[in-house]
Design an enzyme around this catalytic site. Structure first.
Site, PDB file in Angstrom:
ATOM      1  N   CYS A   1       0.806  -1.217   0.000  1.00  0.00           N
ATOM      2  CA  CYS A   1       0.000   0.000   0.000  1.00  0.00           C
ATOM      3  C   CYS A   1       0.840   1.269   0.000  1.00  0.00           C
ATOM      4  CB  CYS A   1      -0.953  -0.007   1.185  1.00  0.00           C
ATOM      5  SG  CYS A   1      -2.060  -1.429   1.169  1.00  0.00           S
TER       6      CYS A   1
ATOM      7  N   THR B   1       2.219  -8.405   8.244  1.00  0.00           N
ATOM      8  CA  THR B   1       1.021  -7.593   7.989  1.00  0.00           C
ATOM      9  C   THR B   1       0.770  -6.510   9.027  1.00  0.00           C
ATOM     10  OG1 THR B   1      -0.371  -9.237   9.130  1.00  0.00           O
ATOM     11  CG2 THR B   1      -0.125  -9.455   6.737  1.00  0.00           C
TER      12      THR B   1
ATOM     13  N   HIS C   1      -1.848   8.212   6.144  1.00  0.00           N
ATOM     14  CA  HIS C   1      -2.193   6.927   5.539  1.00  0.00           C
ATOM     15  C   HIS C   1      -3.585   6.500   5.997  1.00  0.00           C
ATOM     16  CE1 HIS C   1      -1.467   3.096   3.641  1.00  0.00           C
ATOM     17  NE2 HIS C   1      -1.592   2.441   4.774  1.00  0.00           N
TER      18      HIS C   1
ATOM     19  N   ALA D   1      -4.565  -1.446  14.596  1.00  0.00           N
ATOM     20  CA  ALA D   1      -3.124  -1.341  14.819  1.00  0.00           C
ATOM     21  C   ALA D   1      -2.489  -0.267  13.951  1.00  0.00           C
ATOM     22  CB  ALA D   1      -2.459  -2.690  14.551  1.00  0.00           C
TER      23      ALA D   1
ATOM     24  N   GLU E   1       0.540   4.803  13.431  1.00  0.00           N
ATOM     25  CA  GLU E   1       0.779   6.023  12.672  1.00  0.00           C
ATOM     26  C   GLU E   1       0.627   7.259  13.549  1.00  0.00           C
ATOM     27  OE1 GLU E   1      -0.418   8.179   8.453  1.00  0.00           O
ATOM     28  OE2 GLU E   1      -1.725   6.603   9.242  1.00  0.00           O
TER      29      GLU E   1
ATOM     30  N   LYS F   1      -8.838   8.109   2.835  1.00  0.00           N
ATOM     31  CA  LYS F   1      -9.466   6.793   2.679  1.00  0.00           C
ATOM     32  C   LYS F   1     -10.828   6.732   3.355  1.00  0.00           C
ATOM     33  CE  LYS F   1      -5.026   4.355   2.320  1.00  0.00           C
ATOM     34  NZ  LYS F   1      -4.152   5.528   2.582  1.00  0.00           N
TER      35      LYS F   1
ATOM     36  N   HIS G   1      -9.838   2.376   0.224  1.00  0.00           N
ATOM     37  CA  HIS G   1      -8.411   2.080   0.156  1.00  0.00           C
ATOM     38  C   HIS G   1      -8.092   1.469  -1.201  1.00  0.00           C
ATOM     39  CE1 HIS G   1      -4.406   1.232   1.129  1.00  0.00           C
ATOM     40  NE2 HIS G   1      -4.534   0.552   2.243  1.00  0.00           N
TER      41      HIS G   1
ATOM     42  N   PHE H   1       1.934  -3.682   3.778  1.00  0.00           N
ATOM     43  CA  PHE H   1       2.307  -5.011   4.231  1.00  0.00           C
ATOM     44  C   PHE H   1       3.804  -5.222   4.005  1.00  0.00           C
ATOM     45  CE2 PHE H   1      -1.984  -7.454   3.770  1.00  0.00           C
ATOM     46  CZ  PHE H   1      -2.497  -6.736   4.821  1.00  0.00           C
TER      47      PHE H   1
END
Length: 409
Positions: free
Chosen positions: A163, A270, A303, A309, A314, A333, A338, A397
């Site tokens: 991403c 991930t 982001h 998480a 972030e 987003k 996304h 990821f």
């Protein structure tokens, strides 16, 4: 700012769930409402909502033969590239085409075609597998098709950092310009994440919001009640030029790309590092690259995926970089969904528009932060915010992080 050097943005092409051109996209997103809806392509799956690019006719845009041999992610990329070149008043064939590069970010190959062709193979119908199954699906084809369509004969490739792919591509494109390998680079990202395989897999990972009965309230970045993201799609292509080249041809400069940073969490396949150390490292590298300080930044395009998480990590990174007081933050987003490998490029393009308009777009669905020390996240409506420098961040990821610093001309 006394960094390594600038690249300049002279053209934008943008396709999102909010529309097909920058002005209409900005107007739609200014309402601060999510565009998530029930998606017929995902009917019957545990999570059947997404943010789709509306009313796009690839045949009308590209012609029946070209549209027929390309997949959705390539349709989006090629249309966005054509619009970016038109915006820049640029024809690669009329320039020194060997010095016009293409660097696109793509997070995955086209799962729509692969699922169809693998089904035929699994049913024992190998001779029915399309000869276009591979060339229409592999990630590099977005860059290759743009070169074929535009005559750009310089360095040509895609990058894949999940991403963060679109952001990484833009940073790499700037590196090509600063290294003297190109005069112009078409860069950004494209992805259609609305495949049934993607939806099923992300749902099994519990990464998607399950608010399927109220899709417009599903994606809630930085909100205490967030439960995952909404799949989206889109493309953004920026025309990046060396400043000397842009000046020589009398190009209009929309923004400058002054800093880029990238890092790896080296933590988990991930999940981000829980302290956001990788994201922080990428942001600090971008600041150092630009030769500026956190206090110079007037806006952050986060982001903000709305995962438990991811948002927590972030937020910690931003709070540390900006000494507990980040400038006005938005999370696109929440409105657009996304778009995976395209998301960072779309957000970079929207950051260019924020610098032009001196406004920050709102974040949808935020009612209560749970980040400990609250950030100044813009909600409800756009906010006027005088700024000369803005930050756009991405994570992916594999623990891959990237950050861009964009500045007014």
């Amino acid at each position: 700012m006394t960094g390594r050097g600038d690249a300049v943005v002279t053209g934008l092409g943008l396709l999102t769930a909010a529309g097909h051109d920058p002005d209409s996209i900005w107007k739609t997103m200014s309402a601060g409402q999510s565009l998530a809806r029930k998606d017929p392509d995902l009917a019957g799956l545990p999570v059947d909502i997404a943010c789709a690019v509306p009313d796009l006719d690839p045949v009308a845009e590209l012609g029946i033969r070209l549209a027929g041999r390309l997949d959705r992610f390539a349709h989006l990329a090629l249309i966005a590239a054509r619009r970016a070149l038109h915006d820049a008043r640029l024809d690669p064939r009329a320039a020194n085409s060997s010095r016009v590069g293409v660097v696109l970010g793509v997070g995955a190959n086209s799962l729509q075609t692969y699922v169809k062709e693998f089904t035929r193979l699994g049913e024992g119908r190998a001779t029915s597998v399309s000869p276009l199954g591979l060339p229409r699906s592999v990630p590099n084809m977005v860059a290759g098709e743009i070169a074929i369509a535009t005559g750009a004969r310089g360095p040509n490739f895609t990058v894949s950092s999940a991403c963060a792919s679109g952001t990484t591509a833009i940073g790499v494109a700037r590196d090509l310009l600063l290294a003297g390998a190109c005069d112009i680079v078409l860069t950004g990202g494209s992805e259609s994440a609305r495949s049934r395989m993607s939806a099923a897999s992300f749902a099994q990972m519990r990464a998607l919001s399950t608010r399927t009965t109220h899709p417009d309230g599903a994606c809630r970045p930085f909100d205490a009640d967030r439960d995952g993201f909404v799949l989206g799609e889109g493309a953004a292509v920026l025309v990046l030029e060396h400043p000397d080249h842009a000046r020589a041809r009398g190009a209009t400069v929309r923004a400058r790309l002054v800093g880029y940073g990238a890092s790896a969490d080296a933590h988990h396949p991930t999940s981000p590092h829980p302290e956001g150390t990788g994201s922080e490292q990428a942001i600090r590298q971008a600041l150092a690259d630009a030769g500026c300080t956190p206090g110079d930044v007037g806006h952050v395009n986060a982001h903000g995926t709305a995962t438990r998480a991811g948002d927590a990590a972030e937020a910690l990174a931003l709070l540390r970089v900006f000494d507990s007081a980040p400038p006005p933050v938005t999370a696109n987003k929440s409105i657009l969904g996304h778009a995976l490998g395209a998301a960072g490029a779309i957000e970079a393009a929207l950051t260019v528009l924020a610098l032009e308009r001196q406004e920050v777009l709102p974040t949808a669905n935020l009612t209560r932060q749970d980040t400990g020390r609250e950030m100044d996240i813009v909600t409800t409506r756009p906010r006027t915010a005088p700024m000369e420098l803005a930050l756009s961040t991405s994570c992916g990821f594999g623990g891959q992080n990237a950050a861009l610093l964009l500045a007014t001309p």
